[in-house]
Design an enzyme around this catalytic site. Structure first.
Site, PDB file in Angstrom:
ATOM      1  N   HIS A   1      -8.757 -38.412  28.172  1.00 17.81           N
ATOM      2  CA  HIS A   1      -7.395 -38.123  27.711  1.00 17.81           C
ATOM      3  C   HIS A   1      -7.116 -36.622  27.794  1.00 17.81           C
ATOM      4  CE1 HIS A   1      -8.161 -37.282  23.109  1.00 17.81           C
ATOM      5  NE2 HIS A   1      -8.960 -36.584  23.867  1.00 17.81           N
TER       6      HIS A   1
ATOM      7  N   CYS B   1      -8.695 -29.794  23.871  1.00 16.47           N
ATOM      8  CA  CYS B   1      -8.189 -31.139  24.186  1.00 16.47           C
ATOM      9  C   CYS B   1      -6.968 -31.084  25.099  1.00 16.47           C
ATOM     10  CB  CYS B   1      -7.868 -31.916  22.913  1.00 16.47           C
ATOM     11  SG  CYS B   1      -9.353 -32.596  22.183  1.00 16.47           S
TER      12      CYS B   1
HETATM   13 NI    NI Z   1     -10.338 -35.159  23.130  1.00 11.72          NI
END
Ligand code: NI
Length: 136
Positions: free
Chosen positions: A15, A34
């Site tokens: 992701h 992230c």
């Molecule tokens: Ni992640």
């Protein structure tokens, strides 16, 4: 007697956390690593817990084979070895944070259960980071 029956499962997925409508700087500040543009993976673990009355005839709250198959179809086959952002329709516009993933999983499993049964789903994104949703 209300008893909770739980089943564990696992999937690997990639992701990226970002918002298209935010600048690169803002995405970096909020999502950090992230937000890596080339995505990154996690070994997700889930625990689905179903609570209900024991059926007098079968002695079951839910046939665990039935729960296992729901998780296989709705979670493992849908998410395993996928890029959540690109391959999974629920995350085309929804950021695939652990919080949003656990809600999507909960809704997919809940829809297949007898409405009398309560469900709680815990999703581990790492062995130390996990989220829980029970529909409230
Ligand atoms: Ni992640």
């Amino acid at each position: 007697m209300r008893v909770t029956v739980s089943r564990k499962a696992h999937f690997n997925a990639a992701h990226r956390l970002y918002r298209k409508d935010w600048s690169d700087e803002q995405n970096e500040v909020i999502f950090g690593k992230c937000n890596n543009p080339n995505y990154h993976g996690h070994n997700y673990e889930i625990i689905a817990s179903v609570t209900g009355e024991i059926n007098k005839d079968t002695g079951y709250v839910i046939d665990v084979k039935f729960l296992k198959n729901i998780i296989k179809e709705e979670v493992e086959e849908a998410f395993d070895h996928k890029n959540l952002n690109l391959d999974v329709k629920e995350f085309k516009i929804l950021n695939p944070t652990a919080e949003n993933i656990v809600v999507v999983i909960y809704n997919k499993i809940k829809e297949k259960l007898d409405p009398k049964l309560d469900l709680e789903v815990t999703l581990y994104e790492t062995p130390r980071n996990f989220v829980t949703y029970s529909g409230k």
